[in-house]
Motif scaffolding. Sequence first.
Motif, PDB file in Angstrom:
ATOM      1  N   PHE A 158      -2.859   4.399   4.641  1.00  0.00           N
ATOM      2  CA  PHE A 158      -1.583   4.346   5.347  1.00  0.00           C
ATOM      3  C   PHE A 158      -1.630   5.173   6.627  1.00  0.00           C
ATOM      4  O   PHE A 158      -1.185   4.725   7.682  1.00  0.00           O
ATOM      5  CB  PHE A 158      -0.449   4.834   4.431  1.00  0.00           C
ATOM      6  CG  PHE A 158       0.880   4.903   5.113  1.00  0.00           C
ATOM      7  CD1 PHE A 158       1.606   3.751   5.347  1.00  0.00           C
ATOM      8  CD2 PHE A 158       1.398   6.114   5.533  1.00  0.00           C
ATOM      9  CE1 PHE A 158       2.837   3.808   5.989  1.00  0.00           C
ATOM     10  CE2 PHE A 158       2.616   6.181   6.174  1.00  0.00           C
ATOM     11  CZ  PHE A 158       3.339   5.024   6.395  1.00  0.00           C
ATOM     12  N   GLY A 184      -3.594   3.467   9.257  1.00  0.00           N
ATOM     13  CA  GLY A 184      -2.797   2.408   9.878  1.00  0.00           C
ATOM     14  C   GLY A 184      -1.814   2.956  10.894  1.00  0.00           C
ATOM     15  O   GLY A 184      -1.654   2.406  11.984  1.00  0.00           O
ATOM     16  N   VAL A 185      -1.163   4.060  10.549  1.00  0.00           N
ATOM     17  CA  VAL A 185      -0.224   4.696  11.487  1.00  0.00           C
ATOM     18  C   VAL A 185      -0.954   5.139  12.751  1.00  0.00           C
ATOM     19  O   VAL A 185      -0.450   4.968  13.871  1.00  0.00           O
ATOM     20  CB  VAL A 185       0.488   5.893  10.807  1.00  0.00           C
ATOM     21  CG1 VAL A 185       1.256   6.720  11.818  1.00  0.00           C
ATOM     22  CG2 VAL A 185       1.411   5.405   9.714  1.00  0.00           C
ATOM     23  N   GLY A 189      -4.699  -1.743  12.545  1.00  0.00           N
ATOM     24  CA  GLY A 189      -3.549  -1.149  11.868  1.00  0.00           C
ATOM     25  C   GLY A 189      -3.009  -2.047  10.771  1.00  0.00           C
ATOM     26  O   GLY A 189      -2.678  -1.581   9.677  1.00  0.00           O
ATOM     27  N   ILE A 190      -2.942  -3.342  11.051  1.00  0.00           N
ATOM     28  CA  ILE A 190      -2.490  -4.298  10.034  1.00  0.00           C
ATOM     29  C   ILE A 190      -3.461  -4.324   8.864  1.00  0.00           C
ATOM     30  O   ILE A 190      -3.038  -4.324   7.695  1.00  0.00           O
ATOM     31  CB  ILE A 190      -2.325  -5.698  10.659  1.00  0.00           C
ATOM     32  CG1 ILE A 190      -1.153  -5.696  11.638  1.00  0.00           C
ATOM     33  CG2 ILE A 190      -2.117  -6.758   9.582  1.00  0.00           C
ATOM     34  CD1 ILE A 190      -1.069  -6.940  12.500  1.00  0.00           C
ATOM     35  N   PHE A 217      -2.947  -1.221   6.778  1.00  0.00           N
ATOM     36  CA  PHE A 217      -1.730  -1.288   5.982  1.00  0.00           C
ATOM     37  C   PHE A 217      -1.895  -2.219   4.784  1.00  0.00           C
ATOM     38  O   PHE A 217      -1.398  -1.926   3.696  1.00  0.00           O
ATOM     39  CB  PHE A 217      -0.535  -1.722   6.831  1.00  0.00           C
ATOM     40  CG  PHE A 217       0.195  -0.580   7.460  1.00  0.00           C
ATOM     41  CD1 PHE A 217       0.635   0.486   6.702  1.00  0.00           C
ATOM     42  CD2 PHE A 217       0.452  -0.565   8.813  1.00  0.00           C
ATOM     43  CE1 PHE A 217       1.301   1.556   7.270  1.00  0.00           C
ATOM     44  CE2 PHE A 217       1.117   0.487   9.400  1.00  0.00           C
ATOM     45  CZ  PHE A 217       1.545   1.553   8.625  1.00  0.00           C
ATOM     46  N   ALA A 271      -3.826  -0.317   2.300  1.00  0.00           N
ATOM     47  CA  ALA A 271      -2.977   0.687   1.655  1.00  0.00           C
ATOM     48  C   ALA A 271      -2.124   0.053   0.564  1.00  0.00           C
ATOM     49  O   ALA A 271      -1.975   0.617  -0.527  1.00  0.00           O
ATOM     50  CB  ALA A 271      -2.095   1.378   2.689  1.00  0.00           C
ATOM     51  N   ILE A 272      -1.590  -1.133   0.827  1.00  0.00           N
ATOM     52  CA  ILE A 272      -0.765  -1.814  -0.172  1.00  0.00           C
ATOM     53  C   ILE A 272      -1.603  -2.233  -1.372  1.00  0.00           C
ATOM     54  O   ILE A 272      -1.217  -2.012  -2.524  1.00  0.00           O
ATOM     55  CB  ILE A 272      -0.047  -3.029   0.465  1.00  0.00           C
ATOM     56  CG1 ILE A 272       1.002  -2.543   1.468  1.00  0.00           C
ATOM     57  CG2 ILE A 272       0.590  -3.905  -0.604  1.00  0.00           C
ATOM     58  CD1 ILE A 272       1.577  -3.643   2.321  1.00  0.00           C
TER      59      ILE A 272
END
Length: 89
Positions: free
Chosen positions: A40, A43-44, A74-75, A78, A81-82
């Motif tokens: 995460f 990604g940020v 970044g996508i 993310f 991360a999910i």
Amino acid sequence: MINMIVDMIHIVICLVIIALAVILFIGPTKYVYCYPIIFFLAGVMNFSSAYAHMNRYTGGRGRYQNGVGNLILGIIFFVLAIVSALTVF
């Protein structure tokens, strides 16, 4: 001004990621919840870089393409991360 803010975001996020990596090195199965946090934060960091590159777009193709590349990364982070959060929790 935006460059200084993005640099400060990068410094803080990198220090947190390094601290989490050290914790994960100590006990990877005990601290498995750190993996989604690392993805995460990565990604940020990429989204902030994409914003900075696209905000400074003045007609040159190089900066805008760097911004698009950071946006795609970044996508991806993310999504990782999910997926990581779904498998951990």
